[in-house]
Every structure is written in C-alpha cells, then in structure tokens.
Design a protein around this motif. Structure first.
Motif, mmCIF file in Angstrom:
data_model
loop_
_atom_site.group_PDB
_atom_site.id
_atom_site.type_symbol
_atom_site.label_atom_id
_atom_site.label_comp_id
_atom_site.label_asym_id
_atom_site.label_seq_id
_atom_site.Cartn_x
_atom_site.Cartn_y
_atom_site.Cartn_z
ATOM 1 N N VAL A 1 0.840 -1.208 0.000
ATOM 2 C CA VAL A 1 0.000 0.000 0.000
ATOM 3 C C VAL A 1 0.868 1.247 0.000
ATOM 4 C CG1 VAL A 1 -1.665 1.327 1.356
ATOM 5 C CG2 VAL A 1 -1.957 -1.141 1.103
ATOM 6 N N ASN B 1 3.972 1.488 -0.936
ATOM 7 C CA ASN B 1 4.729 1.579 -2.180
ATOM 8 C C ASN B 1 3.868 2.137 -3.315
ATOM 9 O OD1 ASN B 1 7.347 0.703 -3.652
ATOM 10 N ND2 ASN B 1 5.735 -0.192 -4.914
ATOM 11 N N ALA B 2 2.559 1.838 -3.279
ATOM 12 C CA ALA B 2 1.656 2.290 -4.341
ATOM 13 C C ALA B 2 1.229 3.737 -4.156
ATOM 14 C CB ALA B 2 0.430 1.387 -4.404
ATOM 15 N N TYR B 3 1.057 4.153 -2.886
ATOM 16 C CA TYR B 3 0.487 5.483 -2.645
ATOM 17 C C TYR B 3 1.410 6.408 -1.864
ATOM 18 C CZ TYR B 3 -3.697 2.952 -4.018
ATOM 19 O OH TYR B 3 -4.613 2.186 -4.702
ATOM 20 N N SER C 1 8.232 3.546 1.629
ATOM 21 C CA SER C 1 8.172 2.111 1.341
ATOM 22 C C SER C 1 9.376 1.387 1.928
ATOM 23 C CB SER C 1 8.113 1.885 -0.170
ATOM 24 O OG SER C 1 8.126 0.499 -0.475
#
Length: 297
Positions: A99, A101-103, A110
């Motif tokens: 999560v 790493n994505a946002y 991250s």
C-alpha cells in the motif's frame, strides 16, 4: 558481496544438515540464507525492480527468509515456533509495504516500512529466546546477534532516510542509503551466520564423537572408548579411595551358534546381549564390546 555471503552460508548450513538430518533447525537456516541470497541477487541484478510486482516478490522473499531464521532459532532450543505470529506479521507487513509503495509520496516510506517489518521479525525472534541471553556463551551470542541485526534495520534506515530523499530506479543504487544498507547487511549476515554455526557445531561434534565411539551392533562403547572410560574410572577410584570392579564376559559356545544358525543369528545374539548389558549398569558404570562376543563392564 551480499548474494555471495548469503548463498555461501546457505550452502554451509545445508552441508551441516546433511550430517544430522534430524535437526530441522539447521535446514531452516539453510533455507533462510538461500532465500536471502536469492533476494539479494534480484535486487542487485534487476535493472528496475521498484514496481509493485517486483517489490512484492522481493519483500516476500526477504520476509520468508527472516521468518525461517526465527523458526529455526526457536526450534533449535525446543521452543514452540510462533507460526501464527510470524505469519500474521509477514502478511500484514507485506500488505502495508504494498500500500505504501503504491500510494507513498516518496520511495523512502516504502523502504522504511519494509525495514520495520523485517527488523521487527528478527527482534521478535530475539524476544522469544530472551531467557537464553542470561546463560552466557554461545546462546547469549545468538541472542545479541539476532537482536542487534534486527535493531539495525530500524536505526540504520531511520538515520539514512532522514539524510536524503531516495529516488526509485537506478538513482536508488547511487544513494547513501544503498551503500550503508549493503555494508550493514554484509556485516550482520556474517555475524548472525557465525553465531548460528557456533550454536549448531557442538551438537554435530558430539554426535560425530558418539558415532566414532559406539559399537554399531550393540550400541555399547567400542573397544577404544571402553578402554578410555576404564582408565578414567580407575583414576577416579584411586583418588576417592573407593574399590572398583571389572567384569569381563563372553558368550559360551558362540561358534556353535554361528555354525548352526548362521552369522545373522549370531549377530542378533550379540545385539540382544548388548541391549541387556545397557540396561544393567548404574549411571556411573561403563560398559562396552571388546570385540567378537566379548564384553566388559
């Protein structure tokens, strides 16, 4: 150097396990360092591994390797491995990593979460064996090696990531964080591996010694080990001023047993008498097979 270190120690533990396959902890250490070695190879050789899929694969390998190490440490000490806790920590930690790493705003967040999760698993392992830290010797060495290795993930990442904003991709490999990471991982990979080898080696040495001193047919001491034990017993007897008795015995008409029923039956007779002798002596007594059908107590 990190992939080479990890894979080398993975092979070392695998060789140790091949000599004592009933010790699952050593196999877990081999698998742990094998996973870490593969993870290091991926991070070093993959040009761009910061995508969601690549991060998922890489951090899954790291978490699995770290969890196997903790499982092996607990198993070696006959402590029930905390499988539920390790599984929950791994799954929840990996989910948070994905999560973030994505946002996440920057790649730092991250990296920080990944270090917190992996370090947390190792510190949790140290907490599981905390009582052994007071025993001193190799057990204290294992505790402090695992504890410090886990703690450095928190301290190192926190300090280095506050010094710079790490960018994903090739810029990541030019960062101070990357340089400090590789140096610290190399150091603690060696420290932890050597402490685990030191913890496993005495059992292997004892087992090899026992095999070399044991008559395989009867389970008693062989002639060399029996002679040594008798010398020690006589020395203790002389110092304490206590009488010592030596019993020498053999099997009557044993040649007739072999000639009539065969050598396999003769071996069974010797093995059965050996089993009987093992049950007779007191803990302070010594017994052995001197050769053929001759025994000593």
């Amino acid at each position: 150097i990190n992939p080479a270190i990890a894979l080398l120690f993975g092979l070392t533990f695998l060789i140790l396990w091949s000599r004592q396959k009933h010790r699952r902890a050593i196999l877990a250490f081999a698998a742990s360092y094998g996973c870490l070695g593969v993870g290091f190879l991926i991070s070093h050789l993959t040009p761009e591994w910061t995508g969601l899929l690549n991060v998922f694969v890489l951090d899954s390998i790291y978490i699995l390797g770290t969890s196997l190490m903790v499982w092996g440490i607990c198993t070696r000490l006959d402590i029930r491995p905390p499988m539920t806790a390790l599984t929950v920590m791994g799954i929840v930690g990996l989910a948070i990593i994905m999560v973030v790493n994505a946002y996440g705003v920057t790649y730092n967040s991250s990296l920080l979460v990944a270090n917190v999760v992996i370090g947390g698993i190792m510190v949790f392992g140290a907490w599981m064996i905390r009582r052994n830290a007071f025993e001193g010797g190799v057990e204290a060495l294992v505790f402090w090696a695992i504890f410090l290795a886990g703690s450095q993930f928190w301290i190192r990442s926190g300090v280095t990531l506050t010094m710079e904003t790490v960018q994903a991709g090739e810029a990541y490999r030019d960062s101070t964080y990357w340089a400090v990471l590789n140096a610290s991982v190399a150091l603690f990979s060696v420290v932890v591996a050597l402490s685990l080898i030191a913890a496993c080696a005495p059992a292997l040495i004892k087992e090899v010694r026992t095999i070399s001193e044991t008559d395989l047919l009867t389970g008693l001491r062989n002639r060399r080990a029996f002679d040594t034990a008798v010398d020690d017993a006589l020395l203790k007897s002389a110092r304490a001023g206590v009488a010592t008795s030596l019993v020498l015995l053999d099997i009557d008409h044993f040649k007739q047993v072999n000639d009539t029923y065969g050598h396999q039956t003769g071996d069974k007779v010797i093995a059965d008498l050996g089993a009987l002798i093992r049950e007779i002596p007191r803990e302070s007594d010594v017994s052995g097979r001197l050769g053929g059908e001759e025994f000593g107590i």
